[in-house]
Structure formats: structure tokens, C-alpha cells
Design a protein around this motif. Sequence first.
Motif, short mmCIF file in Angstrom:
data_model
loop_
_atom_site.label_atom_id
_atom_site.label_comp_id
_atom_site.label_asym_id
_atom_site.label_seq_id
_atom_site.Cartn_x
_atom_site.Cartn_y
_atom_site.Cartn_z
N LEU A 38 65.12 61.82 56.48
CA LEU A 38 66.21 60.86 56.68
C LEU A 38 65.77 59.64 57.48
N ASP A 39 64.69 59.77 58.24
CA ASP A 39 64.20 58.66 59.05
C ASP A 39 63.45 57.61 58.24
N LYS A 40 63.28 57.86 56.96
CA LYS A 40 62.58 56.97 56.03
C LYS A 40 61.18 56.66 56.53
N ASP A 41 60.87 55.39 56.84
CA ASP A 41 59.51 55.00 57.19
C ASP A 41 59.22 55.02 58.68
N ALA A 42 60.19 55.36 59.53
CA ALA A 42 59.99 55.38 60.98
C ALA A 42 58.85 56.32 61.40
N PRO A 43 58.73 57.53 60.82
CA PRO A 43 57.63 58.40 61.22
C PRO A 43 56.25 57.84 60.87
N ALA A 44 56.18 56.94 59.90
CA ALA A 44 54.90 56.34 59.52
C ALA A 44 54.32 55.54 60.68
N ARG A 45 55.16 54.84 61.40
CA ARG A 45 54.70 54.05 62.55
C ARG A 45 54.07 54.97 63.59
N THR A 46 54.74 56.07 63.91
CA THR A 46 54.20 57.03 64.87
C THR A 46 52.89 57.62 64.39
N PHE A 47 52.82 57.95 63.09
CA PHE A 47 51.60 58.51 62.52
C PHE A 47 50.44 57.52 62.63
N ILE A 48 50.69 56.25 62.30
CA ILE A 48 49.64 55.22 62.35
C ILE A 48 49.23 54.93 63.79
N GLU A 49 50.19 54.92 64.73
CA GLU A 49 49.84 54.72 66.13
C GLU A 49 48.94 55.85 66.64
N THR A 50 49.24 57.08 66.24
CA THR A 50 48.40 58.22 66.61
C THR A 50 47.01 58.09 66.01
N GLN A 51 46.95 57.67 64.76
CA GLN A 51 45.68 57.43 64.08
C GLN A 51 44.88 56.35 64.82
N ASP A 52 45.53 55.27 65.21
CA ASP A 52 44.87 54.18 65.94
C ASP A 52 44.30 54.66 67.27
N ARG A 53 45.06 55.49 68.00
CA ARG A 53 44.57 56.02 69.28
C ARG A 53 43.33 56.88 69.07
N SER A 54 43.35 57.70 68.01
CA SER A 54 42.21 58.56 67.71
C SER A 54 40.97 57.72 67.37
N ILE A 55 41.17 56.68 66.56
CA ILE A 55 40.06 55.80 66.18
C ILE A 55 39.53 55.07 67.42
N ALA A 56 40.43 54.62 68.30
CA ALA A 56 40.02 53.92 69.51
C ALA A 56 39.19 54.82 70.42
N GLU A 57 39.56 56.09 70.53
CA GLU A 57 38.79 57.03 71.34
C GLU A 57 37.37 57.19 70.82
N MET A 58 37.24 57.25 69.50
CA MET A 58 35.91 57.44 68.90
C MET A 58 35.07 56.17 68.96
N SER A 59 35.71 55.01 68.77
CA SER A 59 34.94 53.77 68.70
C SER A 59 34.82 53.06 70.03
N GLY A 60 35.72 53.34 70.96
CA GLY A 60 35.71 52.66 72.24
C GLY A 60 36.35 51.28 72.18
N SER A 61 36.96 50.94 71.06
CA SER A 61 37.60 49.64 70.87
C SER A 61 39.08 49.85 70.55
N PRO A 62 39.96 49.65 71.55
CA PRO A 62 41.38 49.91 71.32
C PRO A 62 42.04 48.88 70.41
N ARG A 63 43.06 49.29 69.71
CA ARG A 63 43.87 48.44 68.83
C ARG A 63 45.04 47.92 69.63
N GLY A 64 45.51 46.75 69.29
CA GLY A 64 46.69 46.19 69.93
C GLY A 64 47.95 46.89 69.42
N PRO A 65 49.09 46.55 70.03
CA PRO A 65 50.35 47.15 69.58
C PRO A 65 50.74 46.66 68.19
#
Length: 77
Positions: A38-65
Motif C-alpha cells: 500500500l505504500d507504493k514507492d515509499a519503501p524503494a527510497r528506504t531500500f536505496i538509502e540502505t544500499q547507498d550506505r552499504s556502498i559508502a562503507e565499502m568504498s569510503g565515499s559517502p553519497r549525499g542525501p
Amino acid sequence: MAAKKQRLPNGFVLFDVLYEDGTQTSNRKVPAAEVCGLDKDAPARTFIETQDRSIAEMSGSPRGPIKTIKRSGKEPS
């Protein structure tokens, strides 16, 4: 009679992400099961933010908001 299990969609939904610093990523994959409720695309934002944090941890280069998120191939409204 037993109730039928509702099938979850399989596959991915693609999203274009625009960050506050002006950078953009296209065709970010989000499991279809994440955006089928029912939340439609709202969970996608959370999923992508989590993905970005994981990538930032591995690369050492954080993504902006994230500024905006929309499904790939959809025209802005």
C-alpha cells in the motif's frame, strides 16, 4: 478449504535517483516485493538509502542525501 497464498511479484523495479548535490543515478534495481504494498514507492527510497550506505562503507565515499526518486521511464508529473 485452505486460503490461497498471495503471490509476491518477482523481479525488479527500476528507479532514477536524483541527489541533492545534482548527481543522478539511473536504473537502480529494487526488488518488486519491496514496492508491491500500500505504500507504493515509499519503501524503494528506504531500500536505496540502505544500499547507498552499504556502498559508502565499502568504498569510503559517502553519497549525499536523496532529493527525488521516480520510476525509470516515467515522465515527471
